[in-house]
Write an enzyme that holds these catalytic residues in place. Sequence first.
Site, PDB file in Angstrom:
ATOM      1  N   GLU A 184       0.812  -1.221   0.000  1.00  0.00           N
ATOM      2  CA  GLU A 184       0.000   0.000   0.000  1.00  0.00           C
ATOM      3  C   GLU A 184       0.844   1.270   0.000  1.00  0.00           C
ATOM      4  O   GLU A 184       0.323   2.370   0.105  1.00  0.00           O
ATOM      5  CB  GLU A 184      -0.962  -0.011   1.194  1.00  0.00           C
ATOM      6  CG  GLU A 184      -2.027  -1.077   1.051  1.00  0.00           C
ATOM      7  CD  GLU A 184      -3.054  -1.062   2.160  1.00  0.00           C
ATOM      8  OE1 GLU A 184      -2.852  -0.395   3.202  1.00  0.00           O
ATOM      9  OE2 GLU A 184      -4.103  -1.727   1.976  1.00  0.00           O
ATOM     10  N   VAL A 190      -3.258 -11.041   0.750  1.00  0.00           N
ATOM     11  CA  VAL A 190      -2.691 -12.262   0.199  1.00  0.00           C
ATOM     12  C   VAL A 190      -1.387 -11.860  -0.476  1.00  0.00           C
ATOM     13  O   VAL A 190      -1.336 -10.852  -1.201  1.00  0.00           O
ATOM     14  CB  VAL A 190      -3.650 -12.928  -0.819  1.00  0.00           C
ATOM     15  CG1 VAL A 190      -2.980 -14.128  -1.487  1.00  0.00           C
ATOM     16  CG2 VAL A 190      -4.944 -13.335  -0.140  1.00  0.00           C
ATOM     17  N   GLY A 205      -4.721 -15.004  -7.094  1.00  0.00           N
ATOM     18  CA  GLY A 205      -5.341 -15.704  -8.207  1.00  0.00           C
ATOM     19  C   GLY A 205      -5.506 -17.195  -7.969  1.00  0.00           C
ATOM     20  O   GLY A 205      -5.913 -17.928  -8.862  1.00  0.00           O
ATOM     21  N   GLY A 260      -7.328 -18.393  -5.269  1.00  0.00           N
ATOM     22  CA  GLY A 260      -8.501 -18.616  -4.431  1.00  0.00           C
ATOM     23  C   GLY A 260      -8.265 -18.402  -2.952  1.00  0.00           C
ATOM     24  O   GLY A 260      -9.165 -18.629  -2.141  1.00  0.00           O
ATOM     25  N   ILE A 261      -7.082 -17.959  -2.566  1.00  0.00           N
ATOM     26  CA  ILE A 261      -6.763 -17.773  -1.144  1.00  0.00           C
ATOM     27  C   ILE A 261      -7.592 -16.640  -0.552  1.00  0.00           C
ATOM     28  O   ILE A 261      -8.175 -16.793   0.535  1.00  0.00           O
ATOM     29  CB  ILE A 261      -5.249 -17.530  -0.956  1.00  0.00           C
ATOM     30  CG1 ILE A 261      -4.479 -18.771  -1.415  1.00  0.00           C
ATOM     31  CG2 ILE A 261      -4.934 -17.176   0.500  1.00  0.00           C
ATOM     32  CD1 ILE A 261      -2.987 -18.565  -1.599  1.00  0.00           C
ATOM     33  N   GLY A 262      -7.683 -15.517  -1.250  1.00  0.00           N
ATOM     34  CA  GLY A 262      -8.493 -14.398  -0.770  1.00  0.00           C
ATOM     35  C   GLY A 262      -9.955 -14.784  -0.629  1.00  0.00           C
ATOM     36  O   GLY A 262     -10.620 -14.400   0.342  1.00  0.00           O
ATOM     37  N   TYR A 305     -14.389  -7.292  -4.731  1.00  0.00           N
ATOM     38  CA  TYR A 305     -15.530  -6.978  -3.864  1.00  0.00           C
ATOM     39  C   TYR A 305     -16.811  -6.776  -4.679  1.00  0.00           C
ATOM     40  O   TYR A 305     -17.888  -7.217  -4.285  1.00  0.00           O
ATOM     41  CB  TYR A 305     -15.238  -5.750  -3.014  1.00  0.00           C
ATOM     42  CG  TYR A 305     -14.044  -5.916  -2.096  1.00  0.00           C
ATOM     43  CD1 TYR A 305     -13.820  -7.116  -1.417  1.00  0.00           C
ATOM     44  CD2 TYR A 305     -13.132  -4.885  -1.918  1.00  0.00           C
ATOM     45  CE1 TYR A 305     -12.723  -7.270  -0.583  1.00  0.00           C
ATOM     46  CE2 TYR A 305     -12.040  -5.042  -1.067  1.00  0.00           C
ATOM     47  CZ  TYR A 305     -11.843  -6.231  -0.409  1.00  0.00           C
ATOM     48  OH  TYR A 305     -10.761  -6.384   0.422  1.00  0.00           O
TER      49      TYR A 305
END
Length: 167
Positions: A31, A92, A98, A100-102, A136
């Site tokens: 960030e 993540v 990419g 699927g962890i999130g 989201y």
Amino acid sequence: MKESGRILVRVAKAEDSALLLELIRELARYEKLEHECIATVEQVRESLFGNKPRAEALLAFEDDAPAGYAIYFYSYSTWLAKPGLYLEDLFVKPELRGKGIGKRIFLELLRVADANGCGRFEWSVLDWNQPAIDFYQRMGAKAQGEWIRYRLEEEQISRLARKGEIG
């Protein structure tokens, strides 16, 4: 992309404090706010696992390797007279995105919110983080554009509290 490897999401424990801080620092770098990340392992341990925990955390692993985390806490809606779940961080590692962890972390958060009777599940996202915004929105989440978020920093809080008056 589809999931690869074995993904595990579990509740974080006190002995995970150093790992959590490592992941928190990775998020701060992503960030572009690393200079603001001044937390210590001891502070993470005390604030999440001490006598009066202020938040809770989940850790995600892919094939037993740390992959990401979430930190959340409960808010309260007076209009609903129900708790809400506020997601402070969801991260993540970039090289593992990419897979699927999130989604797995978010699903576990939804389960936590549902099990605790939460009437809302809210979070903030930086306006430049388009991949997160897209994620989201694909779920059906809606930006709350009519609300403006305000913040007082620690120094301001202390100064105003000691002053004893506002404005």
